[in-house]
Design a protein around this motif. Sequence first.
Motif, PDB file in Angstrom:
ATOM      1  N   LEU A 141       0.834  -1.212   0.000  1.00 11.69           N
ATOM      2  CA  LEU A 141       0.000   0.000   0.000  1.00 11.69           C
ATOM      3  C   LEU A 141       0.865   1.257   0.000  1.00 11.69           C
ATOM      4  CD1 LEU A 141      -2.799  -1.033   2.524  1.00 11.69           C
ATOM      5  CD2 LEU A 141      -2.976  -0.894   0.036  1.00 11.69           C
ATOM      6  N   ALA A 142       1.929   1.259   0.784  1.00 11.75           N
ATOM      7  CA  ALA A 142       2.823   2.419   0.851  1.00 11.75           C
ATOM      8  C   ALA A 142       3.451   2.710  -0.506  1.00 11.75           C
ATOM      9  CB  ALA A 142       3.907   2.193   1.905  1.00 11.75           C
ATOM     10  N   GLU A 143       3.654   1.659  -1.293  1.00  7.00           N
ATOM     11  CA  GLU A 143       4.232   1.822  -2.626  1.00  7.00           C
ATOM     12  C   GLU A 143       3.172   2.147  -3.678  1.00  7.00           C
ATOM     13  OE1 GLU A 143       6.448  -1.758  -3.373  1.00  7.00           O
ATOM     14  OE2 GLU A 143       7.788  -1.407  -1.668  1.00  7.00           O
ATOM     15  N   GLY A 144       1.913   2.220  -3.258  1.00  2.00           N
ATOM     16  CA  GLY A 144       0.846   2.575  -4.193  1.00  2.00           C
ATOM     17  C   GLY A 144       0.167   1.389  -4.840  1.00  2.00           C
ATOM     18  N   ASN A 145       0.480   0.193  -4.384  1.00  2.00           N
ATOM     19  CA  ASN A 145      -0.109  -1.024  -4.964  1.00  2.00           C
ATOM     20  C   ASN A 145      -1.270  -1.532  -4.105  1.00  2.00           C
ATOM     21  OD1 ASN A 145       2.029  -1.011  -6.881  1.00  2.00           O
ATOM     22  ND2 ASN A 145       3.345  -2.002  -5.386  1.00  2.00           N
ATOM     23  N   LEU A 146      -2.103  -2.359  -4.698  1.00  2.00           N
ATOM     24  CA  LEU A 146      -3.185  -3.095  -4.035  1.00  2.00           C
ATOM     25  C   LEU A 146      -4.310  -2.225  -3.468  1.00  2.00           C
ATOM     26  CD1 LEU A 146      -1.182  -5.878  -2.125  1.00  2.00           C
ATOM     27  CD2 LEU A 146      -2.185  -5.976  -4.409  1.00  2.00           C
ATOM     28  N   TRP A 147      -4.374  -0.962  -3.845  1.00  2.00           N
ATOM     29  CA  TRP A 147      -5.444  -0.117  -3.324  1.00  2.00           C
ATOM     30  C   TRP A 147      -6.817  -0.539  -3.829  1.00  2.00           C
ATOM     31  CZ3 TRP A 147      -5.297   2.417   0.925  1.00  2.00           C
ATOM     32  CH2 TRP A 147      -4.084   2.874   1.410  1.00  2.00           C
ATOM     33  N   ASP A 148      -6.893  -1.035  -5.059  1.00  2.00           N
ATOM     34  CA  ASP A 148      -8.191  -1.502  -5.556  1.00  2.00           C
ATOM     35  C   ASP A 148      -8.698  -2.659  -4.708  1.00  2.00           C
ATOM     36  OD1 ASP A 148      -8.241   0.382  -7.568  1.00  2.00           O
ATOM     37  OD2 ASP A 148      -7.431  -0.978  -9.095  1.00  2.00           O
ATOM     38  N   GLU A 149      -7.801  -3.577  -4.356  1.00  2.00           N
ATOM     39  CA  GLU A 149      -8.176  -4.708  -3.502  1.00  2.00           C
ATOM     40  C   GLU A 149      -8.574  -4.232  -2.111  1.00  2.00           C
ATOM     41  OE1 GLU A 149      -5.573  -4.612  -5.516  1.00  2.00           O
ATOM     42  OE2 GLU A 149      -5.262  -6.544  -6.483  1.00  2.00           O
ATOM     43  N   ALA A 150      -7.864  -3.243  -1.602  1.00  2.00           N
ATOM     44  CA  ALA A 150      -8.205  -2.690  -0.288  1.00  2.00           C
ATOM     45  C   ALA A 150      -9.599  -2.075  -0.321  1.00  2.00           C
ATOM     46  CB  ALA A 150      -7.167  -1.661   0.149  1.00  2.00           C
ATOM     47  N   MET A 151      -9.885  -1.342  -1.388  1.00  2.00           N
ATOM     48  CA  MET A 151     -11.209  -0.721  -1.525  1.00  2.00           C
ATOM     49  C   MET A 151     -12.303  -1.784  -1.617  1.00  2.00           C
ATOM     50  SD  MET A 151     -10.992   2.595  -1.468  1.00  2.00           S
ATOM     51  CE  MET A 151     -12.484   3.150  -2.265  1.00  2.00           C
ATOM     52  N   GLU A 152     -12.062  -2.836  -2.373  1.00  2.00           N
ATOM     53  CA  GLU A 152     -13.042  -3.918  -2.509  1.00  2.00           C
ATOM     54  C   GLU A 152     -13.346  -4.567  -1.161  1.00  2.00           C
ATOM     55  OE1 GLU A 152     -11.489  -6.725  -5.321  1.00  2.00           O
ATOM     56  OE2 GLU A 152     -11.535  -5.281  -6.958  1.00  2.00           O
ATOM     57  N   THR A 153     -12.343  -4.651  -0.319  1.00  2.00           N
ATOM     58  CA  THR A 153     -12.503  -5.278   0.991  1.00  2.00           C
ATOM     59  C   THR A 153     -13.546  -4.555   1.824  1.00  2.00           C
ATOM     60  OG1 THR A 153     -10.195  -5.972   0.932  1.00  2.00           O
ATOM     61  CG2 THR A 153     -11.245  -5.960   3.081  1.00  2.00           C
ATOM     62  N   PHE A 154     -13.671  -3.246   1.632  1.00  2.00           N
ATOM     63  CA  PHE A 154     -14.579  -2.457   2.461  1.00  2.00           C
ATOM     64  C   PHE A 154     -15.846  -2.019   1.739  1.00  2.00           C
ATOM     65  CE2 PHE A 154     -10.552  -2.254   4.610  1.00  2.00           C
ATOM     66  CZ  PHE A 154     -10.950  -2.525   5.914  1.00  2.00           C
ATOM     67  N   GLN A 155     -16.090  -2.516   0.540  1.00  2.00           N
ATOM     68  CA  GLN A 155     -17.341  -2.204  -0.142  1.00  2.00           C
ATOM     69  C   GLN A 155     -18.482  -2.849   0.597  1.00  2.00           C
ATOM     70  OE1 GLN A 155     -16.823  -3.379  -4.206  1.00  2.00           O
ATOM     71  NE2 GLN A 155     -16.005  -1.392  -4.781  1.00  2.00           N
ATOM     72  N   GLY A 156     -19.591  -2.143   0.688  1.00  2.00           N
ATOM     73  CA  GLY A 156     -20.768  -2.723   1.329  1.00  2.00           C
ATOM     74  C   GLY A 156     -20.862  -2.404   2.803  1.00  2.00           C
ATOM     75  N   GLY A 157     -20.066  -1.477   3.306  1.00  2.00           N
ATOM     76  CA  GLY A 157     -20.218  -1.063   4.699  1.00  2.00           C
ATOM     77  C   GLY A 157     -19.001  -1.340   5.549  1.00  2.00           C
ATOM     78  N   ALA A 158     -19.161  -1.054   6.822  1.00  2.10           N
ATOM     79  CA  ALA A 158     -18.054  -1.198   7.782  1.00  2.10           C
ATOM     80  C   ALA A 158     -17.714  -2.665   7.999  1.00  2.10           C
ATOM     81  CB  ALA A 158     -18.451  -0.555   9.113  1.00  2.10           C
ATOM     82  N   LYS A 159     -16.424  -2.929   8.005  1.00  2.00           N
ATOM     83  CA  LYS A 159     -15.942  -4.289   8.277  1.00  2.00           C
ATOM     84  C   LYS A 159     -14.753  -4.186   9.172  1.00  2.00           C
ATOM     85  CE  LYS A 159     -17.510  -6.469   4.088  1.00  2.00           C
ATOM     86  NZ  LYS A 159     -17.202  -7.136   2.895  1.00  2.00           N
TER      87      LYS A 159
END
Length: 121
Positions: free
Chosen positions: A103-121
């Motif tokens: 994440l610090a290098e700018g990678n995997l943000w799409d996957e991070a966003m997908e993880t939290f779609q649909g509300g708080a987890k």
Amino acid sequence: MKRADDFQERRQHLKDLTDEQLEAKFWQLAEQIVEPMVDMAKKHTSPSIERSVLLRMGFSSMEARAIVEGVMDRGLMGKGAGNVVYKLAIKKGMTTREAGLQLAEGNLWDEAMETFQGGAK
């Protein structure tokens, strides 16, 4: 001054509950007590708090800053930067350190966003 023993009076609403019901009641009441604190933490975090969490997870200050900036840019601050790293690590089957560095290098943000779609987890 001796305190009046009113235990039998105060326990009337609990006396007929089983151990399982008492345990469920305990956890329900504990959740009621903690909920305002959890709600406050979700609504009142800050970049410095989130960087502090990441520092305690073993990231350097530069790494923590990059992760927190990414979290803020994507509207995930209410999820907690450490939580974003942790959940991503679980999802990708990697260590929290590996996930955070990605994440610090700018990678995997799409996957991070997908993880939290649909509300708080």
